[in-house]
Design a protein around this motif. Structure first.
Motif, mmCIF file in Angstrom:
data_model
loop_
_atom_site.group_PDB
_atom_site.id
_atom_site.type_symbol
_atom_site.label_atom_id
_atom_site.label_comp_id
_atom_site.label_asym_id
_atom_site.label_seq_id
_atom_site.Cartn_x
_atom_site.Cartn_y
_atom_site.Cartn_z
ATOM 1 N N SER A 20 41.224 44.173 90.704
ATOM 2 C CA SER A 20 42.412 45.034 90.772
ATOM 3 C C SER A 20 43.389 44.764 89.638
ATOM 4 N N GLY A 21 43.388 43.529 89.137
ATOM 5 C CA GLY A 21 44.328 43.168 88.083
ATOM 6 C C GLY A 21 45.725 42.864 88.585
ATOM 7 N N LYS A 22 45.918 42.859 89.921
ATOM 8 C CA LYS A 22 47.266 42.659 90.459
ATOM 9 C C LYS A 22 47.849 41.304 90.073
ATOM 10 N N GLU A 23 47.007 40.247 90.133
ATOM 11 C CA GLU A 23 47.514 38.916 89.766
ATOM 12 C C GLU A 23 48.005 38.895 88.324
ATOM 13 N N GLY A 24 47.223 39.512 87.448
ATOM 14 C CA GLY A 24 47.615 39.536 86.043
ATOM 15 C C GLY A 24 48.887 40.332 85.805
ATOM 16 N N LEU A 25 49.038 41.463 86.506
ATOM 17 C CA LEU A 25 50.243 42.274 86.344
ATOM 18 C C LEU A 25 51.471 41.536 86.881
ATOM 19 N N ASP A 26 51.306 40.819 87.980
ATOM 20 C CA ASP A 26 52.413 39.998 88.494
ATOM 21 C C ASP A 26 52.793 38.909 87.491
ATOM 22 N N LEU A 27 51.772 38.250 86.919
ATOM 23 C CA LEU A 27 52.025 37.209 85.920
ATOM 24 C C LEU A 27 52.745 37.799 84.706
ATOM 25 N N LEU A 28 52.306 38.976 84.266
ATOM 26 C CA LEU A 28 52.933 39.628 83.123
ATOM 27 C C LEU A 28 54.420 39.883 83.395
ATOM 28 N N GLY A 29 54.739 40.369 84.605
ATOM 29 C CA GLY A 29 56.134 40.628 84.948
ATOM 30 C C GLY A 29 56.977 39.372 84.908
ATOM 31 N N ARG A 30 56.406 38.252 85.384
ATOM 32 C CA ARG A 30 57.161 37.000 85.393
ATOM 33 C C ARG A 30 57.337 36.451 83.978
ATOM 34 N N ILE A 31 56.333 36.647 83.126
ATOM 35 C CA ILE A 31 56.465 36.220 81.723
ATOM 36 C C ILE A 31 57.554 37.034 81.030
ATOM 37 N N ARG A 32 57.548 38.349 81.276
ATOM 38 C CA ARG A 32 58.559 39.212 80.653
ATOM 39 C C ARG A 32 59.962 38.850 81.128
ATOM 40 N N ALA A 33 60.075 38.473 82.407
ATOM 41 C CA ALA A 33 61.386 38.083 82.927
ATOM 42 C C ALA A 33 61.863 36.783 82.292
#
Length: 477
Positions: free
Chosen positions: A82-95
């Motif tokens: 699904s890629g959900k873990e990666g998208l969550d990680l991306l959001g936290r990196i951007r924050a």
């Protein structure tokens, strides 16, 4: 026998710079063999590599280590796509750091996940199995853009400090190796009071250098007077530079102080000196030799103490050889000669300059929160900038006004369209923009010759000069 003139280091052969540390890349993937393959590939290409096998491990690394780029998979739990873990990680990196470049990896056939990641702030993506050449090229591009963003933000902080602590001292925005000899020479020459000739293409910042020379000299508390010496007609030249007395000619209703007297004790900046006619050169030389002048219509001698900084884009040595410029005047002007590189020769400074102009015009137009997007930086770095720093400033100012939100995009810059002639470009311009565009094109066709450009535009020479002054267009002769 006169002493030899001081020589200037050639900006194209700067002293070697200290070796930079290798870029540090965080690779995040749950498969050990993938991590090892990427570690070996990136290490062979000169990168320092740190690895993580989970989102938590990646975030822990980012909190404890300085990383220049993240290369991350979208899936970490076994048998998930699904890629959900990666998208969550991306959001936290951007924050945590919105300027940190993130490149995502996705399995072949799962491009939808990569597109969603791009919407979430990833800079690019690569497919597994990856192509080594494409992967390395992608990382190099994103590392360069990431460094540019960081330099831009640091520059704004430095500018704020300078504005607080130095009361408007002119700022030379430069970190490039090509500009280092210029900065060193400025530091040595500015306090000396010697006359300086600044050369370089149109728009390279010659007046900025002149103002910096003045502000860094012992004359800083005295006037700085700038005049376009190459644009003065024969009839007004002496009055403009040396002044006149009441009744000296028909329109002389009152006494007038000339630029030399206005600059007494300070600095006189003579722009476009290479376009000055020979008859005017002789009059200028006499004042530089004696320090004495006579206002038009007066027999009284007035003494002035003026430091002269002059500027031109003309090859004066060639002009001397062709009899268009006096050799004795050249020697008076170029006690020290300082040649500015074109913007294409100092490309590392483009992001810094763009950020500087964005902040400057953002305050002017009440949009201080404006920032450059990665796409805008990429467009700025790819453009050839024939008009040098002046063109860059105009492009950034225009983009700031056109931007819908707080971020300037590549589309706002209009660089591709600005380099293309034709009705589609003209239809998007205001009347003033069209007039300025046609004037600049006419001057370019006629190599800066005002008389020929005026004929081509159907204007008188004086009418064209008024428009040049109105639009701030320099470099005409």
């Amino acid at each position: 026998m006169s002493e030899p003139l001081p020589t200037v280091p050639n900006p194209s052969t700067p002293a070697p710079a200290p070796a930079a540390r290798p870029a540090r890349i965080l690779v995040a993937d749950d498969q050990a063999d993938v991590l090892e393959a990427l570690r070996l590939l990136l290490k062979r290409d000169g990168y320092a590599v740190v690895t993580a096998q989970s989102p938590a491990g990646a975030l822990a690394t980012l909190e404890s280590e300085d990383v220049d780029l993240v290369l991350m998979d979208l899936n970490y739990a076994r048998d998930t796509t699904s890629g959900k873990e990666g998208l969550d990680l991306l959001g936290r990196i951007r924050a945590q750091d919105a300027s940190l470049p993130v490149v995502v990896m996705t399995a072949w056939g799962s491009v939808e996940g990569a597109v969603e990641a791009m919407r979430g702030g990833a800079r690019d993506y690569v497919q597994k199995p990856w192509d080594n050449t494409r992967l390395l090229a992608t990382l190099r591009t994103q590392l360069e853009l990431g460094r540019a963003l960081k330099r831009s933000r640091r520059l704004e902080e430095e500018n704020q400090h300078l504005r607080r602590g130095q009361g408007g001292l002119p700022t030379m925005v430069s970190e490039s190796r090509a500009m280092q000899p210029i900065r060193r020479l400025l530091e040595r020459v500015a306090p000396s009071g010697a006359n300086v000739l600044v050369t370089g293409e149109h728009g390279t910042g010659k007046e900025v250098v002149a103002r910096l020379l003045h502000a860094s000299s012992t004359r800083a508390d005295r006037p700085f007077v700038a005049v376009n010496s190459g644009g003065l007609s024969e009839g007004v030249f002496e009055s403009e530079l040396f002044g006149h007395v009441k009744g000296a000619f028909t329109d002389a209703k009152t006494d007038r102080i000339g630029c030399f007297e206005l600059a007494d004790g300070g600095t006189l900046f003579l722009d476009e000196i290479g376009n000055m006619p020979l008859s005017q050169q002789a009059k200028l030389l006499r004042v530089l030799q004696t320090g004495e002048l006579h206002p038009v219509g007066s027999s009284k001698t007035r003494r002035v103490d003026v430091r002269v900084v002059s500027a031109t884009n003309v090859d004066l040595a060639k002009a001397v050889a062709e009899g268009r410029f006096r050799e004795d005047l050249l020697y008076r002007l170029n006690t020290v000669e300082l040649q500015l590189p074109a913007l294409r020769e100092r490309r590392e400074d483009i992001p810094l300059l763009a950020a500087h102009f964005l902040a400057e015009h953002g305050r002017r137009y009440g949009r201080p929160a404006m920032r450059l997007s990665p796409s805008a930086l990429e467009a700025l770095l790819a453009y050839p900038w024939p008009g040098n720093v002046r063109e860059l400033e105009h492009a950034v100012e225009r983009a700031l006004l056109m931007a819908a939100g707080d971020e300037v995009t590549a589309e706002d810059l209009l660089l591709k369209r600005a380099g293309r002639e034709g009705p589609s470009r003209l239809e998007e311009m205001t009347l003033e923009e069209v007039e300025r565009y046609l004037i600049e094109r006419a001057l370019a066709r006629h190599e800066g010759n005002v008389s020929e450009a005026a004929k081509g535009l159907g204007l008188s020479r004086s009418a064209l000069y008024r428009r040049l002054q109105y639009y701030g267009i320099k470099g005409a002769r």
